[in-house]
Design a protein around this motif. Structure first.
Motif, PDB file in Angstrom:
ATOM      1  N   VAL A  19       5.879 -30.498  94.805  1.00  0.00           N
ATOM      2  CA  VAL A  19       7.057 -30.862  95.604  1.00  0.00           C
ATOM      3  C   VAL A  19       6.608 -31.535  96.906  1.00  0.00           C
ATOM      4  O   VAL A  19       7.161 -32.561  97.320  1.00  0.00           O
ATOM      5  CB  VAL A  19       7.945 -29.633  95.894  1.00  0.00           C
ATOM      6  N   ILE A  20       5.583 -30.978  97.530  1.00  0.00           N
ATOM      7  CA  ILE A  20       5.090 -31.563  98.790  1.00  0.00           C
ATOM      8  C   ILE A  20       4.573 -32.985  98.519  1.00  0.00           C
ATOM      9  O   ILE A  20       4.860 -33.917  99.274  1.00  0.00           O
ATOM     10  CB  ILE A  20       3.985 -30.667  99.420  1.00  0.00           C
ATOM     11  N   ILE A  24       5.964 -36.523 100.070  1.00  0.00           N
ATOM     12  CA  ILE A  24       5.099 -37.531 100.716  1.00  0.00           C
ATOM     13  C   ILE A  24       5.412 -38.904 100.107  1.00  0.00           C
ATOM     14  O   ILE A  24       5.618 -39.889 100.821  1.00  0.00           O
ATOM     15  CB  ILE A  24       3.599 -37.194 100.515  1.00  0.00           C
ATOM     16  N   GLN A  25       5.478 -38.928  98.782  1.00  0.00           N
ATOM     17  CA  GLN A  25       5.728 -40.184  98.062  1.00  0.00           C
ATOM     18  C   GLN A  25       7.096 -40.772  98.420  1.00  0.00           C
ATOM     19  O   GLN A  25       7.222 -41.970  98.675  1.00  0.00           O
ATOM     20  CB  GLN A  25       5.670 -39.833  96.581  1.00  0.00           C
ATOM     21  N   GLU A  26       8.104 -39.912  98.450  1.00  0.00           N
ATOM     22  CA  GLU A  26       9.475 -40.388  98.702  1.00  0.00           C
ATOM     23  C   GLU A  26       9.675 -40.853 100.144  1.00  0.00           C
ATOM     24  O   GLU A  26      10.533 -41.665 100.417  1.00  0.00           O
ATOM     25  CB  GLU A  26      10.492 -39.276  98.392  1.00  0.00           C
ATOM     26  N   HIS A 146      14.096 -33.329  97.377  1.00  0.00           N
ATOM     27  CA  HIS A 146      13.285 -33.723  96.216  1.00  0.00           C
ATOM     28  C   HIS A 146      12.502 -32.552  95.633  1.00  0.00           C
ATOM     29  O   HIS A 146      11.384 -32.739  95.139  1.00  0.00           O
ATOM     30  CB  HIS A 146      12.300 -34.838  96.589  1.00  0.00           C
ATOM     31  N   ALA A 147      13.056 -31.339  95.694  1.00  0.00           N
ATOM     32  CA  ALA A 147      12.315 -30.168  95.203  1.00  0.00           C
ATOM     33  C   ALA A 147      12.566 -29.911  93.720  1.00  0.00           C
ATOM     34  O   ALA A 147      11.907 -29.049  93.132  1.00  0.00           O
ATOM     35  CB  ALA A 147      12.677 -28.935  96.020  1.00  0.00           C
ATOM     36  N   GLY A 148      13.500 -30.628  93.111  1.00  0.00           N
ATOM     37  CA  GLY A 148      13.855 -30.324  91.723  1.00  0.00           C
ATOM     38  C   GLY A 148      14.702 -29.066  91.702  1.00  0.00           C
ATOM     39  O   GLY A 148      14.732 -28.323  92.685  1.00  0.00           O
ATOM     40  N   PRO A 149      15.404 -28.816  90.579  1.00  0.00           N
ATOM     41  CA  PRO A 149      16.320 -27.670  90.542  1.00  0.00           C
ATOM     42  C   PRO A 149      15.614 -26.349  90.862  1.00  0.00           C
ATOM     43  O   PRO A 149      14.517 -26.100  90.361  1.00  0.00           O
ATOM     44  CB  PRO A 149      16.843 -27.659  89.101  1.00  0.00           C
ATOM     45  N   GLY A 190      -0.533 -33.812 102.844  1.00  0.00           N
ATOM     46  CA  GLY A 190      -1.457 -33.940 101.707  1.00  0.00           C
ATOM     47  C   GLY A 190      -2.466 -32.792 101.725  1.00  0.00           C
ATOM     48  O   GLY A 190      -2.781 -32.200 100.680  1.00  0.00           O
ATOM     49  N   ILE A 191      -2.955 -32.467 102.913  1.00  0.00           N
ATOM     50  CA  ILE A 191      -3.900 -31.347 103.062  1.00  0.00           C
ATOM     51  C   ILE A 191      -3.199 -30.027 102.711  1.00  0.00           C
ATOM     52  O   ILE A 191      -3.762 -29.166 102.032  1.00  0.00           O
ATOM     53  CB  ILE A 191      -4.468 -31.318 104.508  1.00  0.00           C
TER      54      ILE A 191
END
Ligand code: F6R
Length: 357
Positions: A19-20, A24-26, A146-149, A190-191
């Motif tokens: 999710v993290i 970052i991507q989004e 953006h964590a998904g259900p 990212g870390i």
């Protein structure tokens, strides 16, 4: 679907590094800078005070978010429990902005505040996992988690997603205001994702601690100072809701003002220490409770650790430590509930989204 997992909660705990990375991507543009809705940036730039409104775990994420917005973006922030807001309505600043934090976007307590502040003509930003939800539709702006259900009643990945998104929002706002920072949230997250992964890979450690601390106890205490105080509040909520152990999260310094009277032989006390400026004092509190018979367990950040600590967390930026320190807390609650034969994903008396006031 749970796949090979025995419970949604465990699956969702494990999903947190992904999710993290997804966040970052989004929230990253092609130049590795923060990508954020220009209207949100504009709205954030002109506010003189932020009012965060939320309930439960989302409220606990708000307490951490306040630190980012104040320390990085230099905006004063108040965090309010949604259901209390109308009784103790604060004096509003001249240019307020309301941030609603809600995994489901359907929490009635939060919605009633939203309705009220919209009537007063104020701007609302909803941070949610469900963009089409009521709180999202009725606010001026939405930030997606953006964590998904999230299926398990006990919130896990939504909490860490909320904190990550609030860190990005705070830095974006700082930049928009021309504040120079030496903190790149996308890189630091990212870390964090890798650190989270190393924790979810060491579940046996937390299973053993949970068994040792929580197998039969009627109660438990969590203590922390500063940033860690916010995480211990979330830790105790997690333990309460799924294991039914009576638990409280305290500011280390408050113990001597009353709560220490509850410490008996064998009372479990879990301490978190991830901040340099509190490391000495929180360890003093651990000694105080141990001297009264408590069974203490210290979870510290690498670099601040001592030989007797039960677990040492991988090092991450000091502002982002809640993202890693909460993982052992989630796993401790999970294994405590499992050992005590509780219904992990569907604890008694609770619903996933609370649509009544
Ligand atoms: C605890 C939990 C609840 C929710 C609260 C707010 O694990 O899930 O405390 O955090 O009911 O829900 P949302 O975030 O959907 O507004």
């Amino acid at each position: 679907e749970k796949g090979t997992y025995p419970h949604f909660m465990l699956k969702e705990i494990d999903e947190q590094p992904f999710v993290i990375r997804k966040i970052i991507q989004e929230y990253q543009d092609e130049n590795d800078a923060i990508k954020l809705d220009a209207d949100i940036r504009k709205a954030m730039k002109k506010v003189d005070r932020i009012y965060i409104i939320a309930a439960g775990t989302s409220y606990h994420a708000g307490l951490v978010g306040k630190q980012f917005l104040e320390k990085l973006a230099n905006i004063p922030v108040e965090v309010h429990i949604a259901s209390e807001f109308s009784y103790n309505m604060p004096l509003l600043s001249e240019k307020p902005l309301f941030i609603f934090i809600s995994q489901s976007g359907e929490t009635a307590d939060s919605r009633s505040v939203l309705v009220k502040i919209k009537e007063l003509g104020h701007t609302a930003l909803t941070v949610t996992n469900v963009p089409g939800s009521t709180l999202s539709r009725e606010a001026d702006h939405t930030l997606h988690l953006h964590a998904g259900p999230e299926i398990a009643v006990a919130s896990t990945k939504a909490y860490t997603a909320q904190i990550a998104v609030l860190a990005i929002l705070a830095v974006d706002t700082a930049k928009a205001k021309g504040i120079a920072l030496d903190f790149d949230p996308l890189q630091e997250l990212g870390i964090v994702a890798s650190a989270m992964e190393s924790l979810t890979d060491q579940k046996e450690e937390f299973e053993a601690i949970a068994k040792d601390m929580f197998a039969t106890t009627p109660n438990a205490f969590y203590i922390g100072r500063g940033m860690d105080y916010f995480v211990v509040q979330e830790a105790s909520l997690k333990l309460k809701e799924i294991s039914y152990i009576q638990a409280e999260g305290f500011a280390g310094g408050e113990l001597k003002h009353g709560t220490i009277a509850l410490i008996e032989d064998g009372t479990p006390v879990i301490a978190i220490s991830t901040q340099e400026n509190v490391n000495y004092s929180i360890r003093g509190n651990v000694q105080e409770v141990e001297a009264r018979g408590a069974k203490a367990c210290v979870i510290s950040l690498k670099g601040l650790d001592q030989d007797t600590d039960s677990f040492v967390l991988p090092h991450v930026h000091e502002l982002l430590t809640p993202l890693v320190s909460v993982i052992p807390m989630q796993l401790l609650a999970y294994y405590a509930a499992l050992h005590r034969d509780c219904d992990v994903d569907k604890p008694r008396n609770l619903a996933k989204s609370v649509t009544v006031e």
